[in-house]
Design an enzyme around this catalytic site. Structure first.
Site, PDB file in Angstrom:
ATOM      1  N   ASN A  40       6.642  33.520 -15.729  1.00  0.00           N
ATOM      2  CA  ASN A  40       7.908  32.956 -16.185  1.00  0.00           C
ATOM      3  C   ASN A  40       8.716  34.048 -16.875  1.00  0.00           C
ATOM      4  OD1 ASN A  40       5.947  32.778 -18.301  1.00  0.00           O
ATOM      5  ND2 ASN A  40       7.171  31.267 -19.386  1.00  0.00           N
ATOM      6  N   GLU A  42      12.069  34.244 -19.227  1.00  0.00           N
ATOM      7  CA  GLU A  42      13.100  33.520 -19.977  1.00  0.00           C
ATOM      8  C   GLU A  42      14.320  34.405 -20.210  1.00  0.00           C
ATOM      9  OE1 GLU A  42      10.071  30.524 -22.368  1.00  0.00           O
ATOM     10  OE2 GLU A  42      11.104  32.081 -23.503  1.00  0.00           O
ATOM     11  N   CYS A  51      10.477  29.887 -13.638  1.00  0.00           N
ATOM     12  CA  CYS A  51       9.051  29.624 -13.806  1.00  0.00           C
ATOM     13  C   CYS A  51       8.203  30.625 -13.019  1.00  0.00           C
ATOM     14  CB  CYS A  51       8.720  28.222 -13.310  1.00  0.00           C
ATOM     15  SG  CYS A  51       9.597  26.895 -14.143  1.00  0.00           S
ATOM     16  N   GLU A  53       5.661  29.953 -11.035  1.00  0.00           N
ATOM     17  CA  GLU A  53       5.366  29.509  -9.676  1.00  0.00           C
ATOM     18  C   GLU A  53       6.475  29.932  -8.718  1.00  0.00           C
ATOM     19  OE1 GLU A  53       5.360  27.791 -12.504  1.00  0.00           O
ATOM     20  OE2 GLU A  53       4.029  26.045 -12.416  1.00  0.00           O
ATOM     21  N   CYS A  84       6.213  22.199 -13.007  1.00  0.00           N
ATOM     22  CA  CYS A  84       7.380  21.337 -13.251  1.00  0.00           C
ATOM     23  C   CYS A  84       7.935  20.817 -11.925  1.00  0.00           C
ATOM     24  CB  CYS A  84       8.448  22.117 -14.021  1.00  0.00           C
ATOM     25  SG  CYS A  84       9.426  23.242 -13.015  1.00  0.00           S
ATOM     26  N   CYS A  87       9.529  23.428  -9.508  1.00  0.00           N
ATOM     27  CA  CYS A  87       8.532  24.240  -8.804  1.00  0.00           C
ATOM     28  C   CYS A  87       7.822  23.428  -7.728  1.00  0.00           C
ATOM     29  CB  CYS A  87       7.520  24.811  -9.789  1.00  0.00           C
ATOM     30  SG  CYS A  87       8.238  26.132 -10.799  1.00  0.00           S
TER      31      CYS A  87
HETATM   32 ZN   LIG Z   1       8.453  25.258 -12.853  1.00  0.00          ZN
END
Ligand SMILES: [Zn+2]
Length: 131
Positions: A40, A42, A51, A53, A84, A87
């Site tokens: 991930n 940010e 993310c 993934e 999430c 993803c």
């Molecule tokens: Zn995600």
């Protein structure tokens, strides 16, 4: 291959860039028989983050791999976190058979949870409905 996925997801999760949430995530996906890592990333403008993934899948696409076979995700959460919704949809895009793609979440303490992609995203949007 699962052991290698796990080893790489754990290793890469330390490279996550998560100064705001401090929720570090590493992922490793198997696509077209090869492994691709992601973390991930940010941003101070929160909505711009991505993310692990999805960053792993996008790395695979850069290499020309479009067929997803397996996903491994590592976080520090207990129990291990599932991917999430965004993803799940991106993973679905590259799954020929979502019921055959195993998604496993782990943490460094050794806990694990597993699902098929079909379980995580039942009746997902495949794009077949698009003109
Ligand atoms: Zn995600």
């Amino acid at each position: 291959m699962t052991a290698e996925l796990e080893k790489r997801a754990i290793a890469v999760h330390g490279a996550a860039y998560a100064p705001y949430s401090e929720f570090r995530v590493g992922a490793c996906v198997q696509m077209n028989g090869k492994l691709f890592d992601g973390v991930n990333v940010e941003n101070a403008s929160y909505g711009l983050g991505i993310c692990a993934e999805r960053s792993a899948v996008f790395s695979a696409v850069i290499a020309g791999a479009h067929e997803l076979a397996a996903v491994m995700v590592c976080t520090d959460a207990s129990p291990p976190s599932s991917p999430c919704g965004a993803c799940r949809q991106v993973l679905y895009e590259f799954a020929r058979d979502p019921a055959a793609v195993v998604v496993t979440s782990i943490n460094p303490a050794g806990e694990r949870r597993s699902w098929t992609l079909a379980e995580l995203l039942p009746d997902g949007f495949s794009g077949r409905e698009l003109p």
